[in-house]
Write a protein that holds these residues in place. Structure first.
Motif, mmCIF file in Angstrom:
data_model
loop_
_atom_site.group_PDB
_atom_site.id
_atom_site.type_symbol
_atom_site.label_atom_id
_atom_site.label_comp_id
_atom_site.label_asym_id
_atom_site.label_seq_id
_atom_site.Cartn_x
_atom_site.Cartn_y
_atom_site.Cartn_z
ATOM 1 N N ASN A 122 0.787 -1.061 0.068
ATOM 2 C CA ASN A 122 -0.059 0.127 0.008
ATOM 3 C C ASN A 122 0.768 1.282 0.020
ATOM 4 O O ASN A 122 0.465 2.221 -0.533
ATOM 5 N N VAL A 123 1.819 1.137 0.797
ATOM 6 C CA VAL A 123 2.991 2.379 0.814
ATOM 7 C C VAL A 123 3.343 2.697 -0.364
ATOM 8 O O VAL A 123 3.467 4.006 -1.073
ATOM 9 N N ILE A 124 3.858 1.886 -1.314
ATOM 10 C CA ILE A 124 4.408 2.283 -2.733
ATOM 11 C C ILE A 124 3.502 2.375 -3.631
ATOM 12 O O ILE A 124 4.038 2.886 -4.683
ATOM 13 N N MET A 125 2.266 1.611 -3.621
ATOM 14 C CA MET A 125 1.456 1.778 -4.780
ATOM 15 C C MET A 125 0.117 2.689 -4.611
ATOM 16 O O MET A 125 -0.318 2.972 -5.586
ATOM 17 N N GLU A 126 -0.208 3.150 -3.390
ATOM 18 C CA GLU A 126 -1.104 3.966 -3.125
ATOM 19 C C GLU A 126 -0.720 5.434 -2.361
ATOM 20 O O GLU A 126 -0.007 5.342 -1.302
ATOM 21 N N ARG A 127 -1.111 6.518 -3.218
ATOM 22 C CA ARG A 127 -0.877 7.733 -2.552
ATOM 23 C C ARG A 127 -1.480 8.155 -1.154
ATOM 24 O O ARG A 127 -0.764 8.624 -0.373
ATOM 25 N N SER A 128 -2.447 7.509 -0.926
ATOM 26 C CA SER A 128 -3.261 7.699 0.382
ATOM 27 C C SER A 128 -2.518 7.036 1.632
ATOM 28 O O SER A 128 -2.728 7.628 2.614
ATOM 29 N N ALA A 129 -1.854 6.032 1.462
ATOM 30 C CA ALA A 129 -1.259 5.379 2.268
ATOM 31 C C ALA A 129 0.279 5.899 2.704
ATOM 32 O O ALA A 129 1.022 6.135 1.950
ATOM 33 N N THR A 130 0.401 6.320 4.190
ATOM 34 C CA THR A 130 1.627 6.520 4.315
ATOM 35 C C THR A 130 2.475 5.483 5.249
ATOM 36 O O THR A 130 1.955 4.753 5.891
ATOM 37 N N ILE A 131 3.728 5.679 5.154
ATOM 38 C CA ILE A 131 4.748 4.886 5.706
ATOM 39 C C ILE A 131 4.288 4.864 7.558
ATOM 40 O O ILE A 131 4.707 3.772 8.077
ATOM 41 N N GLU A 132 4.192 5.981 7.890
ATOM 42 C CA GLU A 132 3.881 6.049 9.264
ATOM 43 C C GLU A 132 2.903 5.356 9.867
ATOM 44 O O GLU A 132 3.040 4.909 10.676
ATOM 45 N N GLU A 133 1.750 5.346 8.975
ATOM 46 C CA GLU A 133 0.322 4.697 9.380
ATOM 47 C C GLU A 133 0.787 3.105 9.322
ATOM 48 O O GLU A 133 0.120 2.209 9.941
ATOM 49 N N THR A 134 1.761 2.628 8.544
ATOM 50 C CA THR A 134 1.854 1.288 8.198
ATOM 51 C C THR A 134 2.864 0.469 9.136
ATOM 52 O O THR A 134 2.663 -0.578 9.285
ATOM 53 N N VAL A 135 3.862 1.382 9.487
ATOM 54 C CA VAL A 135 5.047 0.622 10.333
ATOM 55 C C VAL A 135 4.511 0.312 11.579
ATOM 56 O O VAL A 135 3.461 1.103 12.447
ATOM 57 N N LEU A 136 4.793 -0.742 12.248
ATOM 58 C CA LEU A 136 4.293 -1.691 13.506
ATOM 59 C C LEU A 136 5.392 -1.821 14.470
ATOM 60 O O LEU A 136 6.719 -1.955 13.873
ATOM 61 N N ARG A 137 5.057 -1.760 15.538
ATOM 62 C CA ARG A 137 6.240 -2.184 16.890
ATOM 63 C C ARG A 137 6.479 -3.349 16.677
ATOM 64 O O ARG A 137 5.583 -4.496 16.211
#
Length: 313
Positions: A122-137
């Motif tokens: 999603n991060v690399i293919m969708e403009r609406s997805a941000t890496i900050e929202e995707t990264v997990l602990r």
């Protein structure tokens, strides 16, 4: 199994203000005699003294390292998880990037990839997805995960028609570079577009190399790919080190392959060698790095030694 938590926004302690680790020049060939400890390691050469890593006054920008070998089953994912955990033990903030559609890195950290709403795809293919929202602990303090699942396999086809397709991952990682000290990318076992993206984004690469003859033969093709990426896409790319894995000192074959690796690649071969052990499959089931699952084991000690070498270089 606990629900994965977003990584960003959690409190982090400040490290003490101490000197930084030695520069890469300190490990150059001309310095090796001064650094030799006198002990002969598994590589057949004197072990080089590597100092205990100093604490950092601050964090970032991250050094990006791709864990890459087109041959499968050589310990890429295991090394990514355990090297990342060992770096975190030494006070480094680490982001692990699962860039393999199989999602083995995510599974190895206790994440079920097919349950995720957002992944690196999603991060690399969708403009609406941000890496900050995707990264997990992860279960390791100061080590985060950018997860992956089978959706990523579609990206290789979809990226073909994109402008600047080889730099897609680099653009995706840019917003968090200042947040981490190391970003480790676990590449898929191929030399396709996803792997080229990882190499284009990386400052250096670590090549896990199984101590087995056919694994050694495949490195020539990988070196050729590295040269092409360096020439056409990423002039700063270098081989940070070659890591011998699945070494069994009891077998003549392992010792002979080790000797050939050192003869061919010299000082870029890490002194640290990862031996075969039943502990690593156990950690995969547990969803934890070996530094937490069996902190006093030989495997845990080896990856801490590797982390010291990585920081020193």
């Amino acid at each position: 199994m606990s629900t994965p938590q977003p990584a960003f926004g959690r409190p982090r302690g400040e490290a003490a203000d101490l000197s930084l680790a030695p520069k890469p020049a300190d490990l150059s060939e001309e310095h090796v005699p001064h650094l030799a400890t006198g002990e002969i390691g598994p590589t057949g050469r004197p072990m080089r003294h590597v100092p205990e890593p100093s604490l950092l006054a601050g964090h970032g920008p991250a050094k990006v390292l791709a864990m890459c070998n087109q041959k499968g089953g050589v310990g890429k994912t295991t090394s990514t998880i355990n090297l990342g955990a060992a770096l975190a033990e030494y006070g480094r903030r680490v982001l692990l990037v699962d860039f393999d559609p199989q999602g083995a890195l995510s599974v190895g950290l206790g994440v079920q990839p097919h349950h995720l709403d957002r992944t690196i795809y999603n991060v690399i293919m969708e403009r609406s997805a941000t890496i900050e929202e995707t990264v997990l602990r992860t279960c390791v303090e100061d080590m985060d995960l950018l997860p992956s699942n089978i959706d990523l396999s579609a990206a290789e086809v979809q990226l073909v028609s994109e402008v600047g397709r080889e730099h897609t991952l680099q653009r995706a990682l840019r917003p968090v570079l200042d947040h981490y000290d190391y970003i480790l990318i676990d590449c898929q076992p191929s030399l396709g577009l996803l792997t080229v993206n990882a190499l284009a984004a990386a400052d250096g690469m670590i090549i896990p190399l199984e101590c087995e003859f056919f694994s050694l033969r495949g490195v020539a093709l990988l070196i050729d790919t590295i040269e092409k990426v360096r020439e056409r896409l990423n002039p700063r790319l270098e081989i940070s080190g070659i890591l011998a894995t699945m070494y069994d000192p009891r077998t003549l074959h392992s010792r002979e392959v080790m000797a050939r690796v050192v003869e061919a690649f010299g000082d870029i071969v890490y002194d640290t060698v990862i031996n075969r052990t039943v502990r690593f499959p156990e950690t995969t089931v547990a969803g934890e790095p070996i530094t937490r699952w069996a902190p006093r084991s030989g495997g845990a000690k080896a990856y801490r030694a590797l982390a010291r070498e990585v920081i020193a270089r």
